[in-house]
Design a protein around this motif. Structure first.
Motif, short mmCIF file in Angstrom:
data_model
loop_
_atom_site.label_atom_id
_atom_site.label_comp_id
_atom_site.label_asym_id
_atom_site.label_seq_id
_atom_site.Cartn_x
_atom_site.Cartn_y
_atom_site.Cartn_z
N GLU A 81 -29.19 48.10 31.09
CA GLU A 81 -29.83 48.42 29.81
C GLU A 81 -31.34 48.17 29.85
O GLU A 81 -32.11 48.92 29.24
CB GLU A 81 -29.19 47.58 28.70
N ARG A 82 -31.75 47.15 30.58
CA ARG A 82 -33.19 46.87 30.67
C ARG A 82 -33.93 48.00 31.39
O ARG A 82 -35.08 48.30 31.07
CB ARG A 82 -33.42 45.55 31.41
N VAL A 83 -33.26 48.61 32.35
CA VAL A 83 -33.90 49.67 33.13
C VAL A 83 -33.79 51.02 32.44
O VAL A 83 -34.76 51.79 32.36
CB VAL A 83 -33.29 49.74 34.54
N PHE A 84 -32.60 51.34 31.92
CA PHE A 84 -32.33 52.69 31.40
C PHE A 84 -32.26 52.75 29.88
O PHE A 84 -32.16 53.85 29.32
CB PHE A 84 -31.02 53.21 31.99
N GLY A 85 -32.24 51.61 29.22
CA GLY A 85 -32.11 51.62 27.77
C GLY A 85 -30.69 51.79 27.29
O GLY A 85 -30.44 51.80 26.08
N THR A 86 -29.76 51.95 28.20
CA THR A 86 -28.35 52.13 27.88
C THR A 86 -27.54 51.81 29.12
O THR A 86 -28.10 51.55 30.19
CB THR A 86 -28.07 53.57 27.42
#
Length: 294
Positions: A81-86
């Motif tokens: 989630e930190r990298v892709f937002g999901t």
């Protein structure tokens, strides 16, 4: 009859054994079994890891494995989630699944099962065709596998499908088998499910599926041409996409698997750099590459 012809007739013609020139007195089947034998260490280590992590189970079992390590359910998800937002597994399945099966499910199913034959197949190829690199291959694959299995023990992690079952993340199904239905081979899909039911459900970080695919590319890279290199890279990427889409692994699991593959690929050179190291030659292995070991 000339004296030269008589001499040829009198001299018995030497018979060439099928395994002559391979540096081994064994036939090809025996050689294959010898080449595969070190891989049993991977199976033994995996079974030991499965026993150690068994208390965690797939439901509301113990809170730690037999080494005292707790199950990480949200850590890998938060990493994605930190990298892709999901969570990419959830994002992909929301857009690509609709209750039916599609061509990409079939591709994913095929790519997924190649993991179980890649290492034994490449071991055989290296033994018969790249014998001078065989010890390097064994060192690389054993190093990668044992490092990865150690990761399972120290950081047992729930894959996306299991985290979803526990209600920790959005809906993610385990769909690495459904593509066989699209191919009209539902029986194979059932066998895959059966095998998965007996596997270690928290052996997710790092992903050795992803690691093995990249290690294959890294090891064969110096020995193949451009087209084969492109195919090897495509395979590694296809495996990564398959694992994320089918809910088997997070992207961070894949990245960790690739890191372990790089460490495995570097292990032979690192081992040779150590002072006083000398590889032992198991019984049945040639002490040095023979003239036919190309």
């Amino acid at each position: 009859m000339s004296s030269e012809a008589a001499e040829r007739q009198a001299t018995p013609r030497a018979r060439v054994r099928p395994d002559e020139g391979t540096g081994s007195r064994h036939g090809p089947i025996a050689q294959l079994l010898i080449a595969w034998s070190p891989l049993s260490a991977i199976l033994a280590a995996y079974w030991l890891a499965q026993w150690i992590t068994a208390p965690l189970g797939t439901g509301d079992g113990a809170s730690t494995n037999r080494l005292g390590a707790g199950l990480h359910v949200l850590g890998p998800a938060h990493g994605d989630e930190r990298v892709f937002g999901t969570v990419p597994s959830s994002w992909l399945q929301q857009r690509l699944t609709d209750g039916g099966t599609h061509w990409y499910d079939a591709v994913a199913a095929l790519v997924y099962v190649t993991h179980f034959v890649t290492i034994p197949l490449l071991t055989a190829v290296v033994w018969f065709r790249l014998r001078d690199r065989f010890r390097d291959w064994l060192t690389a694959v054993l190093a990668m596998s044992l490092i990865g299995i150690a990761g399972y023990l120290l950081y047992p992690a729930a894959p996306p499908w299991l985290a979803s079952q526990r209600g920790a993340i959005e809906s993610v199904d385990r769909i690495s088998h459904v593509g066989w239905e699209h191919l009209g081979l539902g029986g194979i899909g059932s066998l895959v499910e059966l095998g998965q039911s007996g596997s270690n459900p928290v052996a997710a970080m790092p992903s050795l599926h992803a690691g093995a695919a990249l290690l294959t590319a890294l090891f064969l890279w110096p020995s193949v041409g451009r087209i084969a290199r492109a195919a090897l890279l495509t395979y590694a990427v296809a495996m990564a996409l398959t694992l994320v889409y089918t809910g088997e692994h997070y992207v961070v699991d894949v990245a960790a698997g690739w890191l372990v593959a790089v460490l495995g690929a570097a292990a032979p050179r690192a081992g040779r750099a150590l002072p006083g190291t000398h590889a032992r030659v198991p019984h049945g292995y040639p002490s040095s590459p023979g003239p036919g070991d190309a």
